[in-house]
Design an enzyme around this catalytic site. Sequence first.
Site, PDB file in Angstrom:
ATOM      1  N   THR A  50      -9.264  -1.537   2.727  1.00 16.23           N
ATOM      2  CA  THR A  50      -9.057  -2.104   1.403  1.00 16.23           C
ATOM      3  C   THR A  50      -9.367  -3.598   1.429  1.00 16.23           C
ATOM      4  O   THR A  50      -9.843  -4.134   2.441  1.00 16.23           O
ATOM      5  CB  THR A  50      -7.653  -1.728   0.859  1.00 16.23           C
ATOM      6  OG1 THR A  50      -7.581  -2.143  -0.493  1.00 16.23           O
ATOM      7  CG2 THR A  50      -6.510  -2.331   1.647  1.00 16.23           C
ATOM      8  N   ARG A  66     -17.075  -9.754 -18.665  1.00 14.96           N
ATOM      9  CA  ARG A  66     -16.963 -11.185 -18.996  1.00 14.96           C
ATOM     10  C   ARG A  66     -18.174 -11.939 -18.436  1.00 14.96           C
ATOM     11  O   ARG A  66     -18.805 -12.709 -19.139  1.00 14.96           O
ATOM     12  CB  ARG A  66     -15.653 -11.723 -18.399  1.00 14.96           C
ATOM     13  CG  ARG A  66     -15.488 -13.203 -18.533  1.00 14.96           C
ATOM     14  CD  ARG A  66     -14.171 -13.654 -17.964  1.00 14.96           C
ATOM     15  NE  ARG A  66     -14.051 -13.418 -16.527  1.00 14.96           N
ATOM     16  CZ  ARG A  66     -12.996 -13.764 -15.794  1.00 14.96           C
ATOM     17  NH1 ARG A  66     -11.958 -14.328 -16.381  1.00 14.96           N
ATOM     18  NH2 ARG A  66     -12.964 -13.524 -14.506  1.00 14.96           N
ATOM     19  N   LYS A  91     -23.070 -10.046 -13.677  1.00 17.37           N
ATOM     20  CA  LYS A  91     -22.566  -9.090 -12.673  1.00 17.37           C
ATOM     21  C   LYS A  91     -22.867  -7.651 -13.111  1.00 17.37           C
ATOM     22  O   LYS A  91     -23.187  -6.797 -12.292  1.00 17.37           O
ATOM     23  CB  LYS A  91     -21.062  -9.261 -12.485  1.00 17.37           C
ATOM     24  CG  LYS A  91     -20.680 -10.461 -11.655  1.00 17.37           C
ATOM     25  CD  LYS A  91     -19.246 -10.259 -11.183  1.00 17.37           C
ATOM     26  CE  LYS A  91     -18.612 -11.539 -10.746  1.00 17.37           C
ATOM     27  NZ  LYS A  91     -17.168 -11.391 -10.524  1.00 17.37           N
ATOM     28  N   GLY A 127     -16.507  -5.255 -11.391  1.00 20.67           N
ATOM     29  CA  GLY A 127     -16.019  -5.582 -10.054  1.00 20.67           C
ATOM     30  C   GLY A 127     -16.342  -4.463  -9.073  1.00 20.67           C
ATOM     31  O   GLY A 127     -17.200  -3.607  -9.336  1.00 20.67           O
ATOM     32  N   GLY A 128     -15.632  -4.454  -7.945  1.00 19.13           N
ATOM     33  CA  GLY A 128     -15.897  -3.472  -6.894  1.00 19.13           C
ATOM     34  C   GLY A 128     -15.667  -2.047  -7.360  1.00 19.13           C
ATOM     35  O   GLY A 128     -16.486  -1.151  -7.080  1.00 19.13           O
ATOM     36  N   SER A 130       0.823  -1.217   0.000  1.00 19.52           N
ATOM     37  CA  SER A 130       0.000   0.000   0.000  1.00 19.52           C
ATOM     38  C   SER A 130       0.857   1.268   0.000  1.00 19.52           C
ATOM     39  O   SER A 130       1.807   1.392   0.771  1.00 19.52           O
ATOM     40  CB  SER A 130      -0.914   0.001   1.232  1.00 19.52           C
ATOM     41  OG  SER A 130      -1.573   1.237   1.321  1.00 19.52           O
ATOM     42  N   GLY A 188      -4.914   5.488 -13.933  1.00 12.57           N
ATOM     43  CA  GLY A 188      -5.632   5.479 -12.665  1.00 12.57           C
ATOM     44  C   GLY A 188      -4.974   6.240 -11.528  1.00 12.57           C
ATOM     45  O   GLY A 188      -5.474   6.215 -10.403  1.00 12.57           O
ATOM     46  N   LYS A 236     -13.767  -4.220   2.567  1.00  8.63           N
ATOM     47  CA  LYS A 236     -14.612  -3.070   2.215  1.00  8.63           C
ATOM     48  C   LYS A 236     -16.103  -3.312   2.455  1.00  8.63           C
ATOM     49  O   LYS A 236     -16.850  -2.377   2.724  1.00  8.63           O
ATOM     50  CB  LYS A 236     -14.398  -2.681   0.744  1.00  8.63           C
ATOM     51  CG  LYS A 236     -13.094  -1.960   0.486  1.00  8.63           C
ATOM     52  CD  LYS A 236     -13.034  -1.463  -0.954  1.00  8.63           C
ATOM     53  CE  LYS A 236     -11.721  -0.788  -1.242  1.00  8.63           C
ATOM     54  NZ  LYS A 236     -11.664  -0.167  -2.570  1.00  8.63           N
TER      55      LYS A 236
HETATM   56  P1  NAP Z   1     -12.544  -7.000  -8.847  1.00  7.61           P
HETATM   57  O1  NAP Z   1     -13.697  -6.622  -7.987  1.00  7.61           O
HETATM   58  O2  NAP Z   1     -11.824  -8.275  -8.578  1.00  7.61           O
HETATM   59  O3  NAP Z   1     -13.078  -7.021 -10.394  1.00  7.61           O
HETATM   60  C1  NAP Z   1     -12.258  -7.494 -11.422  1.00  7.61           C
HETATM   61  C2  NAP Z   1     -12.908  -7.244 -12.777  1.00  7.61           C
HETATM   62  O4  NAP Z   1     -11.980  -7.689 -13.785  1.00  7.61           O
HETATM   63  C3  NAP Z   1     -14.202  -8.022 -13.032  1.00  7.61           C
HETATM   64  O5  NAP Z   1     -15.038  -7.297 -13.899  1.00  7.61           O
HETATM   65  C4  NAP Z   1     -13.684  -9.285 -13.739  1.00  7.61           C
HETATM   66  O6  NAP Z   1     -14.629  -9.920 -14.565  1.00  7.61           O
HETATM   67  C5  NAP Z   1     -12.600  -8.694 -14.603  1.00  7.61           C
HETATM   68  N1  NAP Z   1     -11.609  -9.693 -15.004  1.00  7.61           N
HETATM   69  C6  NAP Z   1     -10.594 -10.170 -14.252  1.00  7.61           C
HETATM   70  N2  NAP Z   1      -9.880 -11.077 -14.969  1.00  7.61           N
HETATM   71  C7  NAP Z   1     -10.469 -11.159 -16.182  1.00  7.61           C
HETATM   72  C8  NAP Z   1     -10.200 -11.904 -17.366  1.00  7.61           C
HETATM   73  N3  NAP Z   1      -9.161 -12.750 -17.445  1.00  7.61           N
HETATM   74  N4  NAP Z   1     -11.003 -11.724 -18.447  1.00  7.61           N
HETATM   75  C9  NAP Z   1     -12.052 -10.862 -18.395  1.00  7.61           C
HETATM   76  N5  NAP Z   1     -12.356 -10.128 -17.309  1.00  7.61           N
HETATM   77  C10 NAP Z   1     -11.576 -10.271 -16.212  1.00  7.61           C
HETATM   78  O7  NAP Z   1     -11.436  -5.864  -8.837  1.00  7.61           O
HETATM   79  P2  NAP Z   1     -11.572  -4.284  -8.500  1.00  7.61           P
HETATM   80  O8  NAP Z   1     -11.378  -4.075  -7.059  1.00  7.61           O
HETATM   81  O9  NAP Z   1     -12.808  -3.780  -9.157  1.00  7.61           O
HETATM   82  O10 NAP Z   1     -10.258  -3.718  -9.235  1.00  7.61           O
HETATM   83  C11 NAP Z   1     -10.116  -3.805 -10.645  1.00  7.61           C
HETATM   84  C12 NAP Z   1      -8.876  -3.059 -11.103  1.00  7.61           C
HETATM   85  O11 NAP Z   1      -8.987  -1.693 -10.754  1.00  7.61           O
HETATM   86  C13 NAP Z   1      -7.563  -3.529 -10.459  1.00  7.61           C
HETATM   87  O12 NAP Z   1      -6.573  -3.501 -11.464  1.00  7.61           O
HETATM   88  C14 NAP Z   1      -7.267  -2.497  -9.394  1.00  7.61           C
HETATM   89  O13 NAP Z   1      -5.895  -2.357  -9.140  1.00  7.61           O
HETATM   90  C15 NAP Z   1      -7.821  -1.234 -10.058  1.00  7.61           C
HETATM   91  N6  NAP Z   1      -8.253  -0.206  -9.098  1.00  7.61           N
HETATM   92  C16 NAP Z   1      -7.723   1.043  -9.220  1.00  7.61           C
HETATM   93  C17 NAP Z   1      -8.114   2.040  -8.334  1.00  7.61           C
HETATM   94  C18 NAP Z   1      -7.527   3.417  -8.434  1.00  7.61           C
HETATM   95  O14 NAP Z   1      -7.644   4.191  -7.477  1.00  7.61           O
HETATM   96  N7  NAP Z   1      -6.922   3.778  -9.556  1.00  7.61           N
HETATM   97  C19 NAP Z   1      -9.082   1.768  -7.336  1.00  7.61           C
HETATM   98  C20 NAP Z   1      -9.626   0.470  -7.272  1.00  7.61           C
HETATM   99  C21 NAP Z   1      -9.196  -0.509  -8.164  1.00  7.61           C
HETATM  100  P3  NAP Z   1     -15.658 -11.029 -13.957  1.00  7.61           P
HETATM  101  O15 NAP Z   1     -16.701 -10.240 -13.228  1.00  7.61           O
HETATM  102  O16 NAP Z   1     -16.162 -11.749 -15.142  1.00  7.61           O
HETATM  103  O17 NAP Z   1     -14.836 -11.906 -13.030  1.00  7.61           O
END
Ligand code: NAP
Length: 279
Positions: free
Chosen positions: A62, A151, A155, A128-129, A15, A241, A66
């Site tokens: 985190t 995908r 969801k 996702g989240g 972090s 991001g 959450k």
């Molecule tokens: P999460 O809840 O685990 O969601 C992951 C997403 O990615 C889902 O839509 C998932 O699809 C998709 N995914 C993962 N692997 C895949 C694959 N092989 N093919 C197709 N789709 C795939 O994660 P999250 O917390 O939302 O975070 C997502 C990203 O955002 C991460 O890279 C994180 O580091 C980044 N992030 C950035 C910030 C920032 O402040 N910039 C804040 C939060 C998160 P399914 O639903 O089909 O599994």
Amino acid sequence: MEKLYGVIGDPIHHSMSPLIHNFALQKHRLHAHYTAFHVKAEKLEDAFKGFRAIQLAGLNVTIPHKQSIIPLLDEVDPLARDIGAVNTVVLENGKYVGYNTDGPGFIRQLKNIDRHFSRKKVLIIGSGGAARAIYFSLAKEKVQTIDMANRTIQKARTIINDCPYQTESQALALIDAEKCLDQYDILIQTTSIGMFPNIHETPIQIKRLKENTIVIDIIYNPFETKFLQEAKKHQAIIANGIDMFIHQAALSFELWTNQAFPVEDTKKLVIKQLGGDKC
Ligand code: NAP
């Protein structure tokens, strides 16, 4: 007495929150410190009892806490309640109140790119989240068209159905989104595809992107994902991001201290920490 703030998660050692919040606390010469707490899912309740006992002044939350922190709090802000996730906890008059600054942090970034964003057609890739927080925050800002491609299409449907703010939205399969990209003014990539070390992957092909589309990938490691590189070839306006990350931290800091967060200096610090200056 020195005030204590912190972030809880599992894992937590990567972090950057301690670095940036201590930087901001020091800039304001506040008698306070921010630290990382490694808390396993099964120890969350015990850890939070400890925070109450010492009257911890504020907390970032985190993965994986959450959602599970919510029943432990005294109050939850309506947007965080709707999103179903809290990333910031504030001690207000002896009560712990939960907020979500991820979505509002993204909105601050988007406002800086295009202050007329609420009139635009948006496609979010991923469900996702982070996508849920962004979708709800865009809907709260009265963006009318917010489609979502994922995908697992169910969801995307769930997020659209759960949202209490009115929008015109459809859930799409990734392959169908590829075919109609020219309908959108703003594309937001929220999947984890393209994140280090899988830097050669993209969630969809973006051949049908129209010129000057705003394309934001919320990943910031690498600074420029393959998705953003491809978007740039189609004359898109691109952003990574980092700004979302800085602005969600800024909103937490403002809730805790009522002071402005040093956004630009912190951004330089984050870029340096990530080992680059290509942003
Ligand atoms: P999460 O809840 O685990 O969601 C992951 C997403 O990615 C889902 O839509 C998932 O699809 C998709 N995914 C993962 N692997 C895949 C694959 N092989 N093919 C197709 N789709 C795939 O994660 P999250 O917390 O939302 O975070 C997502 C990203 O955002 C991460 O890279 C994180 O580091 C980044 N992030 C950035 C910030 C920032 O402040 N910039 C804040 C939060 C998160 P399914 O639903 O089909 O599994």
